[in-house]
Design an enzyme around this catalytic site. Structure first.
Site, mmCIF file in Angstrom:
data_model
loop_
_atom_site.group_PDB
_atom_site.id
_atom_site.type_symbol
_atom_site.label_atom_id
_atom_site.label_comp_id
_atom_site.label_asym_id
_atom_site.label_seq_id
_atom_site.Cartn_x
_atom_site.Cartn_y
_atom_site.Cartn_z
ATOM 1 N N TYR A 73 0.826 -1.218 0.000
ATOM 2 C CA TYR A 73 0.000 0.000 0.000
ATOM 3 C C TYR A 73 0.857 1.263 0.000
ATOM 4 O O TYR A 73 0.516 2.245 -0.656
ATOM 5 C CB TYR A 73 -1.006 0.000 1.160
ATOM 6 C CG TYR A 73 -2.247 -0.774 0.771
ATOM 7 C CD1 TYR A 73 -3.172 -0.230 -0.116
ATOM 8 C CD2 TYR A 73 -2.467 -2.065 1.224
ATOM 9 C CE1 TYR A 73 -4.293 -0.950 -0.521
ATOM 10 C CE2 TYR A 73 -3.585 -2.786 0.826
ATOM 11 C CZ TYR A 73 -4.494 -2.225 -0.046
ATOM 12 O OH TYR A 73 -5.589 -2.936 -0.464
ATOM 13 N N ARG A 76 1.834 1.671 -3.479
ATOM 14 C CA ARG A 76 0.708 2.168 -4.281
ATOM 15 C C ARG A 76 0.457 3.648 -4.014
ATOM 16 O O ARG A 76 0.143 4.414 -4.912
ATOM 17 C CB ARG A 76 -0.571 1.377 -3.974
ATOM 18 C CG ARG A 76 -0.560 0.009 -4.613
ATOM 19 C CD ARG A 76 -1.914 -0.642 -4.530
ATOM 20 N NE ARG A 76 -2.931 0.093 -5.256
ATOM 21 C CZ ARG A 76 -4.242 -0.004 -5.030
ATOM 22 N NH1 ARG A 76 -4.687 -0.784 -4.068
ATOM 23 N NH2 ARG A 76 -5.091 0.670 -5.748
ATOM 24 N N GLN A 111 -15.976 2.782 -6.826
ATOM 25 C CA GLN A 111 -15.291 1.672 -6.158
ATOM 26 C C GLN A 111 -13.817 2.041 -5.951
ATOM 27 O O GLN A 111 -13.076 1.296 -5.329
ATOM 28 C CB GLN A 111 -15.354 0.409 -7.029
ATOM 29 C CG GLN A 111 -16.764 -0.052 -7.304
ATOM 30 C CD GLN A 111 -16.786 -1.064 -8.428
ATOM 31 O OE1 GLN A 111 -16.602 -2.258 -8.226
ATOM 32 N NE2 GLN A 111 -17.005 -0.601 -9.644
ATOM 33 N N ASN A 112 -13.408 3.181 -6.498
ATOM 34 C CA ASN A 112 -11.989 3.539 -6.438
ATOM 35 C C ASN A 112 -11.620 4.107 -5.075
ATOM 36 O O ASN A 112 -12.424 4.777 -4.439
ATOM 37 C CB ASN A 112 -11.661 4.570 -7.523
ATOM 38 C CG ASN A 112 -11.880 3.991 -8.908
ATOM 39 O OD1 ASN A 112 -11.986 2.773 -9.043
ATOM 40 N ND2 ASN A 112 -11.963 4.841 -9.920
ATOM 41 N N VAL A 113 -10.364 3.865 -4.696
ATOM 42 C CA VAL A 113 -9.907 4.388 -3.415
ATOM 43 C C VAL A 113 -9.066 5.653 -3.613
ATOM 44 O O VAL A 113 -8.665 6.289 -2.648
ATOM 45 C CB VAL A 113 -9.133 3.315 -2.620
ATOM 46 C CG1 VAL A 113 -10.059 2.147 -2.261
ATOM 47 C CG2 VAL A 113 -7.915 2.799 -3.375
ATOM 48 N N HIS A 128 -15.503 1.476 -1.469
ATOM 49 C CA HIS A 128 -14.396 0.601 -1.073
ATOM 50 C C HIS A 128 -13.323 1.314 -0.244
ATOM 51 O O HIS A 128 -12.197 0.830 -0.164
ATOM 52 C CB HIS A 128 -13.759 -0.041 -2.317
ATOM 53 C CG HIS A 128 -14.662 -1.047 -2.978
ATOM 54 N ND1 HIS A 128 -14.388 -1.626 -4.187
ATOM 55 C CD2 HIS A 128 -15.846 -1.573 -2.581
ATOM 56 C CE1 HIS A 128 -15.378 -2.469 -4.518
ATOM 57 N NE2 HIS A 128 -16.274 -2.433 -3.561
ATOM 58 N N ALA A 240 -12.882 6.123 -21.385
ATOM 59 C CA ALA A 240 -13.773 7.030 -20.641
ATOM 60 C C ALA A 240 -13.365 8.494 -20.859
ATOM 61 O O ALA A 240 -14.223 9.373 -20.975
ATOM 62 C CB ALA A 240 -13.735 6.680 -19.166
HETATM 63 N N1 APR Z 1 -11.801 3.744 -20.118
HETATM 64 C C1 APR Z 1 -12.859 2.939 -19.815
HETATM 65 N N2 APR Z 1 -12.720 1.706 -19.296
HETATM 66 C C2 APR Z 1 -11.484 1.256 -19.078
HETATM 67 C C3 APR Z 1 -10.326 2.023 -19.388
HETATM 68 C C4 APR Z 1 -10.532 3.314 -19.939
HETATM 69 N N3 APR Z 1 -9.500 4.120 -20.265
HETATM 70 N N4 APR Z 1 -9.231 1.275 -19.078
HETATM 71 C C5 APR Z 1 -9.680 0.106 -18.588
HETATM 72 N N5 APR Z 1 -11.037 0.082 -18.579
HETATM 73 C C6 APR Z 1 -11.935 -0.966 -18.062
HETATM 74 C C7 APR Z 1 -11.464 -2.393 -18.262
HETATM 75 O O1 APR Z 1 -11.900 -2.880 -19.538
HETATM 76 C C8 APR Z 1 -12.145 -3.121 -17.107
HETATM 77 O O2 APR Z 1 -13.444 -3.575 -17.474
HETATM 78 O O3 APR Z 1 -11.993 -0.792 -16.660
HETATM 79 C C9 APR Z 1 -12.292 -2.031 -16.035
HETATM 80 C C10 APR Z 1 -11.361 -2.192 -14.847
HETATM 81 O O4 APR Z 1 -11.718 -3.364 -14.170
HETATM 82 P P1 APR Z 1 -11.035 -3.801 -12.804
HETATM 83 O O5 APR Z 1 -9.556 -3.687 -12.909
HETATM 84 O O6 APR Z 1 -11.615 -5.113 -12.441
HETATM 85 O O7 APR Z 1 -11.482 -2.670 -11.757
HETATM 86 P P2 APR Z 1 -12.831 -2.532 -10.936
HETATM 87 O O8 APR Z 1 -14.000 -3.054 -11.676
HETATM 88 O O9 APR Z 1 -12.875 -1.125 -10.433
HETATM 89 O O10 APR Z 1 -12.548 -3.488 -9.689
HETATM 90 C C11 APR Z 1 -13.512 -3.583 -8.688
HETATM 91 O O11 APR Z 1 -12.184 -4.977 -7.306
HETATM 92 O O12 APR Z 1 -10.023 -5.386 -6.645
HETATM 93 C C12 APR Z 1 -11.257 -4.911 -6.240
HETATM 94 O O13 APR Z 1 -11.841 -3.375 -4.564
HETATM 95 C C13 APR Z 1 -11.161 -3.480 -5.802
HETATM 96 O O14 APR Z 1 -12.549 -1.595 -6.330
HETATM 97 C C14 APR Z 1 -11.912 -2.744 -6.881
HETATM 98 C C15 APR Z 1 -12.906 -3.786 -7.326
#
Ligand code: APR
Length: 251
Positions: A73, A76, A111-113, A128, A240
């Protein structure tokens, strides 16, 4: 997807937002990817390339090896500390302002920290937890002393001597109750639900989309690699940071 389809879908999404009285937005790691923060399911690089985020972000991992989890952490935090909001975060702030002028309700849930939504000016609910906050792993009290991010040594609670951990919801842990109730309420109330940059794999947050759909909301997804979820009504495939400013301009 052809440019024509993309334009048709952007217009469809803009129409849905214009007609909506209540909008609920759920963001995930993908919205911060263009700010240079790796997503969760990206392979880790550098020092931690042999570890999976899923295996470090858990209470079991912390109990087994608190030093390893704390060091990860701290690493990170160093990775994230200079990162800035990208055009996607700025567009969502604009969308919040637009909703206010149009007397619509808009709930932004993440869900982002990281705090990039806040840096862009948005009001946001964190499901989260927060990368920059700490608490005691024993008595749960917030730890408010300044933390030196260049230091890996473990810290102890001034009340109970328990180990200090980041105030983040780990795998297997409950979501914060107040924030979760707010999200449930927002989802039950919305006409349009937008899922942005999330793989929708981690529950209960991923279930919000289903609840929104069941109660009649239209579902828009913004994702670089669409999740292929059949519940999605309007798919905006791409980055995005490119799509959201266009969507806001189309309103
Ligand atoms: N624009 C849009 N989407 C994007 C981009 C971008 N530039 N880059 C990546 N992605 C998409 C990917 O295709 C994927 O579907 O973002 C998503 C990221 O997925 P994850 O890495 O699984 O992240 P997330 O869904 O936020 O994870 C959920 O899991 O590990 C735990 O607690 C943690 O909050 C986190 C939760």
């Amino acid at each position: 997807m052809s440019d024509m389809t993309a334009l048709a879908e952007l217009t469809q999404a803009a129409d849905l937002l214009t007609q909506a009285k209540s909008i609920c937005i759920l963001t995930g790691a993908g919205i911060s990817a263009e700010s240079g923060i790796p997503t969760f399911r990206d392979k880790q690089t550098g020092l931690w390339e042999n570890y999976r985020a899923e295996d470090l972000a858990s209470i079991d991992a912390f109990e087994r090896n608190p030093q390893m989890v704390w060091s990860w952490y701290q690493w990170r935090r160093n990775l994230v500390k200079d990162k800035q909001p990208n055009p996607a975060h700025h567009a969502l702030f604009k969308l919040q302002q637009w909703a206010e002028t149009e007397h619509k309700t808009l709930a932004l849930i993440t869900q982002n920290v990281d705090d990039l939504h806040e840096q862009a000016g948005s009001k946001v609910t964190h499901l989260h937890g927060h990368l920059w906050r700490n608490k005691c792993s024993g008595c749960d009290s917030p730890y408010t002393e300044p933390v030196d991010y260049s230091q890996d040594s473990l810290l102890h609670c001034p009340h109970c001597e328990g180990l200090i951990r980041p105030d983040i919801v780990w795998f297997g842990e409950m979501l914060p109750q107040q924030e979760w109730r707010y999200a449930e309420h927002a989802v039950n109330d919305c006409d349009v639900f937008i899922s942005i940059g999330t793989s929708s794999l981690v529950y209960p947050a991923a279930g919000l989309l289903q609840v929104a759909k069941q109660q009649g909301a239209a579902i828009i997804e913004v994702n670089l690699n669409p999740t292929q979820n059949p519940l999605v009504d309007v798919e905006l495939a791409g980055k995005a940071g490119e799509i959201l400013p266009k969507l806001v301009d189309a309103l």
